[in-house]
Design a protein around this motif. Structure first.
Motif, short mmCIF file in Angstrom:
data_model
loop_
_atom_site.label_atom_id
_atom_site.label_comp_id
_atom_site.label_asym_id
_atom_site.label_seq_id
_atom_site.Cartn_x
_atom_site.Cartn_y
_atom_site.Cartn_z
N PRO A 183 5.77 107.36 20.08
CA PRO A 183 5.75 106.32 19.04
C PRO A 183 5.63 104.90 19.61
O PRO A 183 4.96 104.04 19.04
CB PRO A 183 7.08 106.50 18.30
N HIS A 184 6.25 104.66 20.76
CA HIS A 184 6.18 103.34 21.40
C HIS A 184 4.78 103.07 21.95
O HIS A 184 4.31 101.94 21.92
CB HIS A 184 7.22 103.23 22.52
N ILE A 185 4.13 104.12 22.43
CA ILE A 185 2.75 103.98 22.92
C ILE A 185 1.85 103.53 21.78
O ILE A 185 1.04 102.63 21.93
CB ILE A 185 2.25 105.31 23.53
N GLY A 186 2.02 104.15 20.61
CA GLY A 186 1.22 103.79 19.44
C GLY A 186 1.42 102.36 18.98
O GLY A 186 0.50 101.72 18.48
N LYS A 241 11.73 98.55 38.45
CA LYS A 241 12.79 97.55 38.43
C LYS A 241 12.70 96.75 37.14
O LYS A 241 11.60 96.46 36.66
CB LYS A 241 12.68 96.62 39.63
N ILE A 242 13.86 96.41 36.61
CA ILE A 242 13.91 95.69 35.33
C ILE A 242 14.68 94.39 35.54
O ILE A 242 15.86 94.42 35.93
CB ILE A 242 14.58 96.55 34.24
N GLY A 243 14.00 93.27 35.32
CA GLY A 243 14.61 91.96 35.49
C GLY A 243 15.77 91.74 34.52
O GLY A 243 15.88 92.42 33.49
N PRO A 244 16.63 90.77 34.84
CA PRO A 244 17.85 90.56 34.06
C PRO A 244 17.64 90.15 32.61
O PRO A 244 18.46 90.43 31.76
CB PRO A 244 18.59 89.46 34.84
N LYS A 245 16.55 89.48 32.30
CA LYS A 245 16.33 89.00 30.92
C LYS A 245 15.44 89.93 30.10
O LYS A 245 15.12 89.63 28.96
CB LYS A 245 15.74 87.60 30.95
N VAL A 246 15.04 91.05 30.67
CA VAL A 246 14.13 91.97 29.98
C VAL A 246 14.89 92.75 28.92
O VAL A 246 15.88 93.41 29.21
CB VAL A 246 13.45 92.93 30.98
N ASP A 247 14.41 92.64 27.68
CA ASP A 247 15.06 93.28 26.54
C ASP A 247 14.16 94.39 26.00
O ASP A 247 13.59 94.27 24.92
CB ASP A 247 15.37 92.23 25.47
N LEU A 248 13.98 95.44 26.80
CA LEU A 248 13.19 96.59 26.41
C LEU A 248 14.03 97.85 26.62
O LEU A 248 14.80 97.92 27.57
CB LEU A 248 11.92 96.72 27.25
N SER A 249 13.87 98.83 25.73
CA SER A 249 14.56 100.10 25.91
C SER A 249 13.89 100.87 27.04
O SER A 249 12.75 100.58 27.43
CB SER A 249 14.52 100.92 24.62
N LYS A 250 14.56 101.89 27.54
CA LYS A 250 13.99 102.74 28.59
C LYS A 250 12.72 103.43 28.08
O LYS A 250 11.76 103.58 28.81
CB LYS A 250 15.00 103.79 29.06
N GLU A 251 12.72 103.83 26.81
CA GLU A 251 11.55 104.47 26.22
C GLU A 251 10.37 103.49 26.16
O GLU A 251 9.22 103.88 26.39
CB GLU A 251 11.84 105.00 24.82
N GLU A 252 10.65 102.22 25.83
CA GLU A 252 9.59 101.21 25.79
C GLU A 252 9.04 100.94 27.19
O GLU A 252 7.82 100.78 27.36
CB GLU A 252 10.10 99.91 25.18
#
Length: 126
Positions: free
Chosen positions: A17-20, A87-98
């Motif tokens: 669903p996130h890909i779509g 790696k995920i930066g400190p301000k990144v607001d994305l879920s693991k699925e995203e």
């Protein structure tokens, strides 16, 4: 966490669903994206010291800010990309699925796919 670990941790149905949402054409190409996911699950990763870095980025054309990873992070064959640390930066607001959905899109569109994916790739980029 390595990209191959992300792929193993989630079912395709959790990510699709996130890909779509990120790539609207994918809504009509479920089979092609699922095939890519299956190939990636079966591909043995090559160890890499390089990484995929998600951070706050600016679109040079519109000056809009967004979360993403530089395209150069996805330049390589699929087996090498699977071995990269995500790696995920400190301000990144994305879920693991995203994050995984975005990685999958970039792996498919930018990375060098195996020959067994040629037909599906042609459908996706058409």
């Amino acid at each position: 966490m390595k990209l191959h670990e992300y792929i193993q941790a989630y079912e395709f149905e959790e990510v699709y669903p996130h890909i779509g949402l990120m790539f609207p054409n994918a809504r009509k190409q479920r089979a092609e994206f699922k095939h890519a996911y299956e190939i990636l699950l079966e591909t043995r990763p090559v160890a890499s010291k390089k990484y995929i870095m998600y951070q706050l980025m600016e679109d040079p054309d519109t000056n809009e800010m967004f979360f993403g990873a530089d395209d150069s992070n996805f330049n390589g064959p699929w087996d090498v990309l699977l071995g990269k640390e995500v790696k995920i930066g400190p301000k990144v607001d994305l879920s693991k699925e995203e994050i995984l959905a975005n990685c999958l899109l970039n792996v498919i569109l930018i990375g060098r796919h195996p020959k067994s994916f040629d037909k599906d790739y042609a459908t996706i980029v058409r």
